[in-house]
Design a protein around this motif. Sequence first.
Motif, short mmCIF file in Angstrom:
data_model
loop_
_atom_site.label_atom_id
_atom_site.label_comp_id
_atom_site.label_asym_id
_atom_site.label_seq_id
_atom_site.Cartn_x
_atom_site.Cartn_y
_atom_site.Cartn_z
N ILE A 1 -19.46 -34.02 37.36
CA ILE A 1 -20.32 -35.11 37.78
C ILE A 1 -19.46 -36.28 38.27
O ILE A 1 -19.74 -36.86 39.31
CB ILE A 1 -21.26 -35.53 36.64
N GLN A 4 -18.08 -35.49 41.68
CA GLN A 4 -19.10 -35.58 42.72
C GLN A 4 -19.43 -37.03 43.06
O GLN A 4 -19.59 -37.38 44.23
CB GLN A 4 -20.37 -34.85 42.28
N CYS A 27 -27.20 -37.27 39.45
CA CYS A 27 -26.22 -36.28 39.92
C CYS A 27 -26.31 -35.00 39.09
O CYS A 27 -26.32 -33.90 39.64
CB CYS A 27 -24.82 -36.88 39.87
N THR A 31 -27.54 -31.37 40.47
CA THR A 31 -26.61 -30.24 40.39
C THR A 31 -27.25 -29.07 39.68
O THR A 31 -27.16 -27.92 40.13
CB THR A 31 -25.32 -30.67 39.66
N GLU A 34 -29.88 -27.54 42.00
CA GLU A 34 -29.37 -26.83 43.16
C GLU A 34 -28.48 -25.63 42.81
O GLU A 34 -28.50 -24.62 43.52
CB GLU A 34 -28.58 -27.79 44.05
N ARG A 35 -27.68 -25.76 41.74
CA ARG A 35 -26.68 -24.73 41.44
C ARG A 35 -26.86 -24.09 40.08
O ARG A 35 -26.09 -23.21 39.71
CB ARG A 35 -25.28 -25.33 41.50
N GLY A 39 -23.35 -24.80 37.54
CA GLY A 39 -22.87 -25.72 38.57
C GLY A 39 -22.20 -26.95 37.99
O GLY A 39 -21.37 -27.58 38.64
N LEU A 40 -22.56 -27.30 36.74
CA LEU A 40 -21.91 -28.44 36.09
C LEU A 40 -20.45 -28.14 35.78
O LEU A 40 -19.64 -29.06 35.61
CB LEU A 40 -22.65 -28.80 34.80
N ARG A 42 -18.47 -26.23 37.71
CA ARG A 42 -17.78 -25.83 38.93
C ARG A 42 -16.43 -26.54 39.00
O ARG A 42 -16.34 -27.75 38.86
CB ARG A 42 -18.63 -26.19 40.14
#
Length: 84
Positions: A1, A4, A27, A31, A34-35, A39-40, A42
């Motif tokens: 986060i 990003q 955020c 995330t 979307e992912r 995704g957190l 990544r």
Amino acid sequence: IKTQMQLQQEASALFAGKDRFRSPFHCAAATVRERGVLGLYRGGLSWAIFGGPRSAVRFGTFETLTAASQRRGMHQRLGTPTAD
């Protein structure tokens, strides 16, 4: 986060566009939406690959230097180290 949010600030400074995220919570929610939850994390693998050896080198160096200073009696001249 955090990454990003930082990349968003760099991009907005270059392109003067609207920020994608309003806050760290926004955020995180975007995330996950979307992912997915993964995704957190990544980019976490590259951090782990770099962080493990770095910590091993730091710990090994500290232990080696501590043992060498004790063998030479430096702890008596400099005082006993205190670490809390």
